[in-house]
Design a protein around this motif. Structure first.
Motif, PDB file in Angstrom:
ATOM      1  N   GLY A   1      -1.102  -0.195   6.753  1.00 34.62           N
ATOM      2  CA  GLY A   1      -0.931  -1.049   5.588  1.00 34.62           C
ATOM      3  C   GLY A   1       0.491  -1.079   5.083  1.00 34.62           C
TER       4      GLY A   1
ATOM      5  N   PHE B   1       0.864  -1.181   0.000  1.00 34.68           N
ATOM      6  CA  PHE B   1       0.000   0.000   0.000  1.00 34.68           C
ATOM      7  C   PHE B   1       0.895   1.225   0.000  1.00 34.68           C
ATOM      8  CE2 PHE B   1      -1.874   3.357   2.809  1.00 34.68           C
ATOM      9  CZ  PHE B   1      -2.844   3.800   1.925  1.00 34.68           C
TER      10      PHE B   1
ATOM     11  N   ALA C   1      -2.537  -4.926   0.455  1.00 32.40           N
ATOM     12  CA  ALA C   1      -2.908  -4.658   1.844  1.00 32.40           C
ATOM     13  C   ALA C   1      -4.412  -4.715   2.076  1.00 32.40           C
ATOM     14  CB  ALA C   1      -2.369  -3.296   2.289  1.00 32.40           C
TER      15      ALA C   1
ATOM     16  N   GLN D   1      -6.233  -0.426   6.155  1.00 32.74           N
ATOM     17  CA  GLN D   1      -6.184  -1.113   7.445  1.00 32.74           C
ATOM     18  C   GLN D   1      -6.242  -0.095   8.579  1.00 32.74           C
ATOM     19  OE1 GLN D   1      -2.644  -3.533   7.618  1.00 32.74           O
ATOM     20  NE2 GLN D   1      -3.063  -4.544   5.663  1.00 32.74           N
TER      21      GLN D   1
ATOM     22  N   SER E   1       1.228   6.983   2.919  1.00 38.21           N
ATOM     23  CA  SER E   1       1.162   5.792   3.767  1.00 38.21           C
ATOM     24  C   SER E   1       1.956   5.961   5.053  1.00 38.21           C
ATOM     25  CB  SER E   1       1.666   4.568   3.005  1.00 38.21           C
ATOM     26  OG  SER E   1       2.985   4.767   2.528  1.00 38.21           O
TER      27      SER E   1
END
Length: 300
Positions: free
Chosen positions: A163, A74, A102, A126, A231
């Motif tokens: 992730g 991710f 992910a 996530q 991320s």
């Protein structure tokens, strides 16, 4: 011969040659992983994505994400930039779901009054997960600053992920400008933590209320410094929310890439849910280049 169209876009900016550049290759199902990785290395950007047909027809697309050296489960700016490229091709597209390793990334397209795509917001796949802490001395050595420059009153440097894992550390504002990664120190830090695999990526920040300045260094992955790291900023926002047990949500404006001459602006919201602390990233994009990727059969 395989011929695939590609676009490059600058992500998390409204100005061309700012933000974080991304290459988006349309198609490539016939390419193997080794070839995709070679293409990403050829573009030599923080990330390159391949926009593929979904495995599940209920989703919009499958997206494979490659840094210069490895495939990623991710990443934020590739999701925003890939959504922007797809929205340029599909003027009716308002929402999308992307399959990444992910999980599922939900996307909302942003358009101007004339309907032209201008950016996107994405939900990280996530909830926040927190791992081990890292000594301030390790961060200081990796970035060639002093241990006292690492602020530990709010939290210790910690592995955090939505992730994609990063070591997140708070620095004084002045120290943030002095960071200069040491390759040998990054190698030593990873060698001492073989359970982290091949990743020892450090995301550092200083905070003034809801405004944050950040820098991300991943020299072991070929990214000396990243202009904008969705991320990493997603778990940063989630981590900060986790430190305030009375708050249900928190929104931040995060500035990154300033020291590189590629200023970026990320809008990040973290919120508590029954599944855990989740994050939404939002940013603007600017188109830069279009072209064709050509590969001989022996290349693919």
């Amino acid at each position: 011969m395989v011929v695939l169209p590609f676009s490059t876009v600058d992500v998390f900016t409204q100005a061309r040659f700012g933000g974080n550049p991304l290459a988006v290759v349309i198609g490539g199902e016939e390419l193997d992983t080794k070839t995709m990785q070679a293409v990403a290395a050829e573009f030599n950007l923080s990330e390159t994505t391949f926009l593929l047909a979904p495995m599940n027809a209920a989703n919009t697309a499958r997206v494979r994400i490659f840094s210069r050296t490895t495939e990623m489960p991710f990443a934020g700016h590739p999701m925003v930039g890939t959504a922007f490229v797809l929205a340029q091709q599909r003027p009716d597209l308002a929402f999308a779901t992307f399959e990444v390793p992910a999980g599922i990334v939900r996307v909302q397209i942003e358009r101007d009054a004339d309907g032209a795509a201008i950016g996107a917001s994405i939900d990280a796949p996530q909830p926040l997960s927190l791992g081990e802490t890292v000594a301030a001395e390790v961060i200081a050595r990796a970035l060639q600053i002093e241990p006292a420059d690492v602020v530990t009153t709010n939290h210790l440097p910690s592995v955090a992920s939505n992730g994609n894992p990063f070591i997140i550390a708070e620095l004084s504002g002045e120290a943030l400008t002095r960071c200069a990664p040491s390759m040998s120190a990054f190698r030593d830090a990873l060698d001492a933590r073989p359970h982290l695999g091949s990743r020892f990526s450090v995301h550092v920040y200083s905070r003034d209320g809801q405004t944050i300045r950040a820098r991300m260094f991943a020299p072991l992955a070929g990214t000396w410094e990243d202009p904008a790291t969705g991320s990493a900023n997603a778990p940063l926002a989630c981590l900060l929310l986790s430190l305030d047990p009375e708050a249900e949500q928190a929104s931040f404006q995060i500035h990154q890439g300033v020291e590189m001459g590629r200023p970026s602006l990320l809008h990040v919201e973290a919120r508590r849910t029954p599944e855990g602390i989740l994050a939404t990233l939002r940013g603007s994009c600017v188109p830069v280049m279009r072209g064709e990727l050509t590969l001989d059969d022996k290349d693919a």
